[in-house]
Design an enzyme around this catalytic site. Structure first.
Site, PDB file in Angstrom:
ATOM      1  N   PRO A 277       2.561  78.215  70.453  1.00 21.60           N
ATOM      2  CA  PRO A 277       1.051  78.145  69.986  1.00 21.60           C
ATOM      3  C   PRO A 277       0.554  79.715  69.810  1.00 21.60           C
ATOM      4  O   PRO A 277      -0.659  79.809  69.168  1.00 21.60           O
ATOM      5  CB  PRO A 277       0.277  77.266  70.629  1.00 21.60           C
TER       6      PRO A 277
ATOM      7  N   GLU B 101       7.445  73.591  79.282  1.00 21.58           N
ATOM      8  CA  GLU B 101       7.202  74.753  79.918  1.00 21.58           C
ATOM      9  C   GLU B 101       7.363  76.208  79.100  1.00 21.58           C
ATOM     10  O   GLU B 101       7.747  76.060  77.973  1.00 21.58           O
ATOM     11  CB  GLU B 101       8.462  75.007  81.062  1.00 21.58           C
TER      12      GLU B 101
ATOM     13  N   ARG C 116      14.522  74.251  51.835  1.00 23.50           N
ATOM     14  CA  ARG C 116      14.082  73.794  50.474  1.00 23.50           C
ATOM     15  C   ARG C 116      13.866  74.993  49.452  1.00 23.50           C
ATOM     16  O   ARG C 116      14.053  74.909  48.346  1.00 23.50           O
ATOM     17  CB  ARG C 116      12.994  73.026  50.455  1.00 23.50           C
TER      18      ARG C 116
ATOM     19  N   ASP D 250       6.820  76.467  43.162  1.00 22.54           N
ATOM     20  CA  ASP D 250       6.249  77.431  42.485  1.00 22.54           C
ATOM     21  C   ASP D 250       4.635  77.427  42.427  1.00 22.54           C
ATOM     22  O   ASP D 250       4.213  78.489  42.879  1.00 22.54           O
ATOM     23  CB  ASP D 250       6.387  77.691  41.048  1.00 22.54           C
TER      24      ASP D 250
END
Ligand code: 9WO
Length: 254
Positions: free
Chosen positions: A87, A114, A152, A167
């Site tokens: 994070p 952890e 992808r 796109d």
């Protein structure tokens, strides 16, 4: 392209990587993924991977010696960046997915519950990535998100038609609305222009609706974007639609 994933929970990766497009991309050799168990790099017979934090406090910390042994084992002579999912990282976006898709090899490091010893972060991690501002139980799901978003984009993974759609996000706008048969459903009509067969009008309608959604839902994306003349003109049309006197409803369907 090759991904190496370091984790304490390799079994979390089996389902998502085998299904659908990721599974096919691996079968056809366009991408390969190896998942490694950090515990296999422990030094003692109890396979200890973590320890209590210096300075005290809650939780455990993944040990630097074990993590570095695991990183160096998968790294070999490769120049692949080590990406730690946390994070505290820079927020992952389509631009970063496109940049990673240019690389031949990426190493993803997932902590679970952890934190990692800070010395690993500063000396062995090249990039720290977050997939959004929330805390999970670990970096496994974020690692899968990165593999999915990057895979992808690799040539040959999606059909030709879908690469056009992708796109649209790469142009920095949200997608336009989609419809399929029937043309009328419970009194709800498909927009006339989509039935017209007039490709020029359809393209312009879709661009306008992409701009409408982006303006209403994600104005921050518009501020970052360089607009073409046509896009500026369509935005002016939209602005006047929403600035009619007394009309304050910005509901898209209205
Ligand atoms: C666990 C913990 C236990 C006691 C006291 C404090 C504590 N903090 C944490 C914690 O933040 N654990 C993280 C779990 C450690 C890094 C891996 N984890 C994680 C990654 N959670 N969420 C992510 C993540 C990664 C990328 N994008 C969004 C979320």
């Amino acid at each position: 392209m090759h991904f190496d994933i370091l984790t304490l929970f390799p079994e979390m990766f089996t389902g998502p990587l085998e299904a659908s497009i990721l599974g096919k991309a691996q079968q056809s050799g366009l991408v390969s993924v190896d998942v490694w168990n950090i515990r296999d790099y422990a030094f003692d017979r109890h396979k200890i991977v973590d320890d209590t934090p210096y300075g005290g406090g809650a939780g455990m910390v993944l040990k630097a010696d074990v993590l570095v042994r695991a990183i160096e084992a998968v790294q070999g002579d490769s120049k692949a960046p080590v990406i730690y999912l946390s994070p505290q990282g820079k927020v992952f976006d389509q631009q970063m997915a496109a940049e990673l898709a240019e690389l031949p090899h990426v190493i993803l490091l997932s902590g679970h519950y952890e934190e990692i010893d800070e010395r690993v972060r500063t000396h062995w991690v090249d990039v720290e990535l977050s997939i959004g501002d929330y805390v999970l139980t670990g970096g496994e799901l974020p690692a899968m998100v990165v593999v999915d978003a990057v895979t992808r984009l690799l040539p040959g993974v999606l059909g030709d038609e879908s690469s056009h759609q992708q796109d649209s996000f790469q142009h920095g706008l949200l997608d336009h609305p989609h419809y399929t048969r029937p043309a009328e459903f419970r009194g709800l009509q498909v927009p006339e222009v989509l039935l017209s067969g007039h490709h020029g009008h359809i393209r312009r309608y879709r661009l306008k609706e992409s701009l409408r959604r982006t303006m209403l839902r994600r104005p921050d994306l518009l501020e970052k974007k360089e607009l073409s003349k046509e896009e500026r003109q369509l935005l002016e049309e939209l602005a006047s639609e929403y600035s009619v006197e007394g009309r304050v409803n910005t509901n898209e369907s209205d």
